[in-house]
Design an enzyme around this catalytic site. Structure first.
Site, PDB file in Angstrom:
ATOM      1  N   PHE A   1     -18.162 -77.117  63.135  1.00 48.24           N
ATOM      2  CA  PHE A   1     -17.625 -78.465  63.346  1.00 48.24           C
ATOM      3  C   PHE A   1     -17.875 -79.413  62.181  1.00 48.24           C
ATOM      4  O   PHE A   1     -17.211 -80.434  62.070  1.00 48.24           O
ATOM      5  CB  PHE A   1     -18.232 -79.078  64.625  1.00 48.24           C
ATOM      6  CG  PHE A   1     -19.630 -79.621  64.430  1.00 48.24           C
ATOM      7  CD1 PHE A   1     -19.834 -80.863  63.837  1.00 48.24           C
ATOM      8  CD2 PHE A   1     -20.752 -78.893  64.812  1.00 48.24           C
ATOM      9  CE1 PHE A   1     -21.121 -81.359  63.639  1.00 48.24           C
ATOM     10  CE2 PHE A   1     -22.036 -79.380  64.617  1.00 48.24           C
ATOM     11  CZ  PHE A   1     -22.211 -80.625  64.021  1.00 48.24           C
TER      12      PHE A   1
ATOM     13  N   LYS B   1      -9.748 -69.378  63.234  1.00 49.49           N
ATOM     14  CA  LYS B   1     -10.258 -70.018  64.455  1.00 49.49           C
ATOM     15  C   LYS B   1     -11.163 -71.184  64.059  1.00 49.49           C
ATOM     16  O   LYS B   1     -12.318 -71.006  63.686  1.00 49.49           O
ATOM     17  CB  LYS B   1     -11.046 -69.054  65.341  1.00 49.49           C
ATOM     18  CG  LYS B   1     -11.207 -69.641  66.741  1.00 49.49           C
ATOM     19  CD  LYS B   1     -12.492 -69.298  67.438  1.00 49.49           C
ATOM     20  CE  LYS B   1     -13.690 -70.080  67.048  1.00 49.49           C
ATOM     21  NZ  LYS B   1     -13.714 -71.519  67.419  1.00 49.49           N
TER      22      LYS B   1
ATOM     23  N   GLU C   1     -13.857 -75.452  68.088  1.00 53.48           N
ATOM     24  CA  GLU C   1     -13.170 -76.103  69.207  1.00 53.48           C
ATOM     25  C   GLU C   1     -13.578 -77.576  69.330  1.00 53.48           C
ATOM     26  O   GLU C   1     -12.972 -78.332  70.077  1.00 53.48           O
ATOM     27  CB  GLU C   1     -13.427 -75.344  70.519  1.00 53.48           C
ATOM     28  CG  GLU C   1     -14.867 -75.358  71.033  1.00 53.48           C
ATOM     29  CD  GLU C   1     -15.767 -74.292  70.404  1.00 53.48           C
ATOM     30  OE1 GLU C   1     -15.601 -73.977  69.214  1.00 53.48           O
ATOM     31  OE2 GLU C   1     -16.656 -73.777  71.126  1.00 53.48           O
TER      32      GLU C   1
ATOM     33  N   CYS D   1     -25.103 -78.457  55.951  1.00 49.90           N
ATOM     34  CA  CYS D   1     -26.026 -77.350  55.733  1.00 49.90           C
ATOM     35  C   CYS D   1     -26.758 -77.532  54.409  1.00 49.90           C
ATOM     36  O   CYS D   1     -27.682 -76.792  54.114  1.00 49.90           O
ATOM     37  CB  CYS D   1     -25.277 -76.026  55.742  1.00 49.90           C
ATOM     38  SG  CYS D   1     -24.129 -75.880  54.387  1.00 49.90           S
TER      39      CYS D   1
ATOM     40  N   GLU E   1     -33.904 -76.407  62.763  1.00 55.35           N
ATOM     41  CA  GLU E   1     -32.779 -77.100  62.126  1.00 55.35           C
ATOM     42  C   GLU E   1     -32.378 -78.262  63.040  1.00 55.35           C
ATOM     43  O   GLU E   1     -31.764 -78.051  64.081  1.00 55.35           O
ATOM     44  CB  GLU E   1     -31.592 -76.157  61.905  1.00 55.35           C
ATOM     45  CG  GLU E   1     -30.486 -76.846  61.104  1.00 55.35           C
ATOM     46  CD  GLU E   1     -29.252 -75.991  60.864  1.00 55.35           C
ATOM     47  OE1 GLU E   1     -28.975 -75.078  61.663  1.00 55.35           O
ATOM     48  OE2 GLU E   1     -28.559 -76.267  59.868  1.00 55.35           O
TER      49      GLU E   1
HETATM   50  P1  NAD Z   1     -21.907 -72.823  65.777  1.00 55.52           P
HETATM   51  O1  NAD Z   1     -22.621 -71.612  65.327  1.00 55.52           O
HETATM   52  O2  NAD Z   1     -22.244 -73.389  67.097  1.00 55.52           O
HETATM   53  O3  NAD Z   1     -20.310 -72.563  65.806  1.00 55.52           O
HETATM   54  C1  NAD Z   1     -19.628 -72.017  64.712  1.00 55.52           C
HETATM   55  C2  NAD Z   1     -18.403 -71.250  65.209  1.00 55.52           C
HETATM   56  O4  NAD Z   1     -18.822 -70.198  66.062  1.00 55.52           O
HETATM   57  C3  NAD Z   1     -17.440 -72.109  66.016  1.00 55.52           C
HETATM   58  O5  NAD Z   1     -16.129 -71.769  65.639  1.00 55.52           O
HETATM   59  C4  NAD Z   1     -17.734 -71.718  67.465  1.00 55.52           C
HETATM   60  O6  NAD Z   1     -16.593 -71.746  68.278  1.00 55.52           O
HETATM   61  C5  NAD Z   1     -18.240 -70.312  67.350  1.00 55.52           C
HETATM   62  N1  NAD Z   1     -19.301 -69.985  68.310  1.00 55.52           N
HETATM   63  C6  NAD Z   1     -20.187 -70.830  68.893  1.00 55.52           C
HETATM   64  N2  NAD Z   1     -21.050 -70.142  69.655  1.00 55.52           N
HETATM   65  C7  NAD Z   1     -20.718 -68.845  69.560  1.00 55.52           C
HETATM   66  C8  NAD Z   1     -21.249 -67.647  70.109  1.00 55.52           C
HETATM   67  N3  NAD Z   1     -22.307 -67.646  70.917  1.00 55.52           N
HETATM   68  N4  NAD Z   1     -20.652 -66.475  69.787  1.00 55.52           N
HETATM   69  C9  NAD Z   1     -19.590 -66.444  68.960  1.00 55.52           C
HETATM   70  N5  NAD Z   1     -19.046 -67.557  68.403  1.00 55.52           N
HETATM   71  C10 NAD Z   1     -19.600 -68.738  68.700  1.00 55.52           C
HETATM   72  O7  NAD Z   1     -22.089 -73.919  64.610  1.00 55.52           O
HETATM   73  P2  NAD Z   1     -21.679 -75.456  64.635  1.00 55.52           P
HETATM   74  O8  NAD Z   1     -22.606 -76.182  65.535  1.00 55.52           O
HETATM   75  O9  NAD Z   1     -20.220 -75.597  64.820  1.00 55.52           O
HETATM   76  O10 NAD Z   1     -21.973 -75.854  63.100  1.00 55.52           O
HETATM   77  C11 NAD Z   1     -23.218 -76.262  62.634  1.00 55.52           C
HETATM   78  C12 NAD Z   1     -23.995 -75.115  62.039  1.00 55.52           C
HETATM   79  O11 NAD Z   1     -23.272 -74.537  60.963  1.00 55.52           O
HETATM   80  C13 NAD Z   1     -25.330 -75.553  61.443  1.00 55.52           C
HETATM   81  O12 NAD Z   1     -26.298 -74.591  61.765  1.00 55.52           O
HETATM   82  C14 NAD Z   1     -25.073 -75.561  59.942  1.00 55.52           C
HETATM   83  O13 NAD Z   1     -26.215 -75.392  59.131  1.00 55.52           O
HETATM   84  C15 NAD Z   1     -24.133 -74.407  59.823  1.00 55.52           C
HETATM   85  N6  NAD Z   1     -23.357 -74.446  58.581  1.00 55.52           N
HETATM   86  C16 NAD Z   1     -23.703 -73.563  57.603  1.00 55.52           C
HETATM   87  C17 NAD Z   1     -23.037 -73.586  56.399  1.00 55.52           C
HETATM   88  C18 NAD Z   1     -23.416 -72.639  55.292  1.00 55.52           C
HETATM   89  O14 NAD Z   1     -22.669 -72.487  54.347  1.00 55.52           O
HETATM   90  N7  NAD Z   1     -24.556 -71.964  55.358  1.00 55.52           N
HETATM   91  C19 NAD Z   1     -21.997 -74.508  56.195  1.00 55.52           C
HETATM   92  C20 NAD Z   1     -21.659 -75.383  57.229  1.00 55.52           C
HETATM   93  C21 NAD Z   1     -22.358 -75.334  58.437  1.00 55.52           C
END
Ligand code: NAD
Length: 476
Positions: A149, A173, A176, A281, A375
């Site tokens: 997100f 994808k 959401e 991140c 985090e």
């Molecule tokens: P998230 O892991 O909750 O969701 C990421 C994606 O995975 C979304 O599209 C979501 O629909 C899907 N998803 C969620 N739960 C899932 C599950 N149990 N199984 C399969 N798919 C699932 O992450 P978020 O809250 O949207 O984003 C924030 C996180 O992303 C933070 O931890 C941040 O550090 C990380 N991030 C990392 C980088 C990097 O390059 N390392 C860059 C941006 C964000």
């Protein structure tokens, strides 16, 4: 509802409405923006079939022909900068200025794809008399991109332009929680002349992601999100023999040495911790204060106070996130941290239903406290005290993550030693958010990245292609 209900975007058009859907509300003010479908296996199947069907035609084009689309697309991003920034602000909560910066970064990433003909010009050598060896980069087929997100426009562009320009077709994808930007990306790609079916958007949640991991016709995927999900996606995708790169969470340490420039360091640390409401991140999570740097700490607090929620500090993604972040602050105080600036219970006049956390600074955090390792993903800076560079390096190295690590100093030897010893993929020297500009690739280490290589830059060319070596001998 501000926008019409979203639908999946398959074969260049909107697909029939899915049985499952979810409301999307704005963290800025709680307004209902739209509803997003949550696709099931059959909807994913339609998208994959569409991408599979057009793969031969798209990959048969020359690289220059495919890049033509991205020249036009780059200009469309520029033309639609204002509207895209507004949508990003509404659905994610970050400020308009931060949203504009995101679109500009997407433009930079698209420009890298436009330069591919210069980057991948092949190699050829006469290896024995009359025998020539040459090498070509061939696309993989149908690939997928799953995003979080926190950067609804920039993070998808880490993958989309390069993967498509190199000849792959895609199922995307988006998160959401921020699905509107992803839909606009699809519309603009179509407007730029991308053939129908090359890029398909399938909205969804965990179940959709699992179906993508399991699909036998998807050859490769990139995932960006939290570490627990990155781990499970990487394991599941590679168990069906996909090429996968899964970027995870982070806990970045910013080391402040006693000789650091006070004004620059304080402003830079506060901006790193609170920019995008701390939901980056690459954000500062922990400031490691080396020796007597109280003068810097005082200034960090002063600079943080200048960040005003609803003005130059955006919302966090949801009420749930606000509650989680405030819980970490409360817990740290209960465990003995000193609260220098408290961002809990923040409301913004006129946006009472928005989700805001004010800038927060906690001093005297110790490594055993939960906040030192979790985090938090909000505008919260923890300060851990240590006596020397060695202690600071040990704290940084102890983190399971490895995205960014930063040192503030005016001493070149110290900077060099820190860069050598830090266990992170992206190092900053007096730079609080050391995101490499293109073509230097973006990518962390340790539990911030699962898989090999960087997600952007030259490394992404290797990820999205397979090399074909041709040995030729023409008989006279
Ligand atoms: P998230 O892991 O909750 O969701 C990421 C994606 O995975 C979304 O599209 C979501 O629909 C899907 N998803 C969620 N739960 C899932 C599950 N149990 N199984 C399969 N798919 C699932 O992450 P978020 O809250 O949207 O984003 C924030 C996180 O992303 C933070 O931890 C941040 O550090 C990380 N991030 C990392 C980088 C990097 O390059 N390392 C860059 C941006 C964000």
């Amino acid at each position: 509802m501000k926008y019409t209900a979203l639908a999946n975007y398959i074969q260049g058009t909107y697909a029939p409405v899915s049985p499952r859907s979810k409301d999307v509300t704005s963290p800025v003010n709680g307004e209902l923006l739209t509803t997003v479908p949550l696709a099931d296996e059959s909807e994913l199947q339609t998208a994959v079939e569409s991408a599979k069907q057009v793969f031969p035609g798209w990959s048969d084009l020359t690289l220059r022909q495919r890049c033509d689309v991205f020249y036009r697309y780059r200009n469309l991003l520029q033309d639609n900068l204002e509207e895209l920034s507004r949508v990003c602000h509404e659905e994610n909560g970050k400020t308009i200025a931060e949203s504009e910066a995101e679109v500009l970064k997407a433009i930079e990433l698209t420009e890298l794809a436009c330069s591919l003909p210069n980057l991948v010009a092949g190699e050829s050598l006469e290896v024995s008399p009359g025998f020539d060896c040459s090498i070509q980069q061939a696309p993989l087929g149908v690939v997928a991109c799953i995003t979080p997100f926190n950067f609804p426009i920039m993070v998808p562009h880490w993958t989309i332009p390069m993967a498509l320009a190199l000849g792959n077709t895609m199922v995307f994808k988006p998160s959401e929680q921020v699905p509107i930007s992803g839909t606009r990306i699809a519309e603009l790609l179509t407007e730029a002349g991308l053939p129908d079916g090359v890029f398909n958007v399938v909205h969804g949640d965990k179940h959709t992601v699992e179906a993508i991991c399991d699909h036998p016709d998807i050859e490769a995927l990139t995932f960006v999100g939290s570490t627990p999900v990155a781990k499970s996606v990487y394991a599941r995708a590679t168990s069906t023999y996909k090429r996968a790169l899964a970027m995870g969470g982070a806990k970045n340490h910013l080391i402040v040495m006693p000789d650091a420039d006070v004004e620059h360091t304080a402003a830079n640390v506060a901006a790193s911790a609170c920019g995008c409401a701390g939901q980056r991140c690459m954000a500062a999570a922990t400031m490691v204060a080396v020796g007597d740097v109280n003068h810097v700490v005082d200034k960090v607090v002063e600079q943080s106070k200048a960040l005003v929620p609803g003005q130059n500090l955006g919302a966090v993604i949801s009420e749930e996130a606000k509650t989680r972040i405030e819980g970490y602050i409360t817990e740290a105080v209960e465990q003995g941290a000193t609260l220098l600036l408290d961002g809990r219970d923040t409301t913004v006049e006129g946006c009472e239903n928005g989700s805001y956390v004010g800038p927060t600074v906690l001093d005297n955090v110790t490594p055993d406290m939960n906040i030192a390792s979790a985090e938090v993903f909000g505008p919260v800076l923890s300060i851990i005290r240590t006596d020397n560079l060695n202690g600071a390096v040990q704290l940084e190295n102890a983190s399971p993550y490895g995205n960014a690590a930063v040192v503030y100093t005016q001493d070149g030897q110290v900077a060099r030693e820190f860069a050598d010893r830090a266990s992170a993929g992206m190092i900053g020297v007096n730079v609080g958010v050391p995101v490499p500009r293109e073509p230097f690739g973006f990518g962390g280490w340790n539990e911030s990245r699962f898989g090999v290589g960087d997600i952007t830059g030259r490394g992404s060319i290797q990820f999205w292609t397979q090399s074909k070596k041709i040995t030729s001998h023409w008989i006279e």
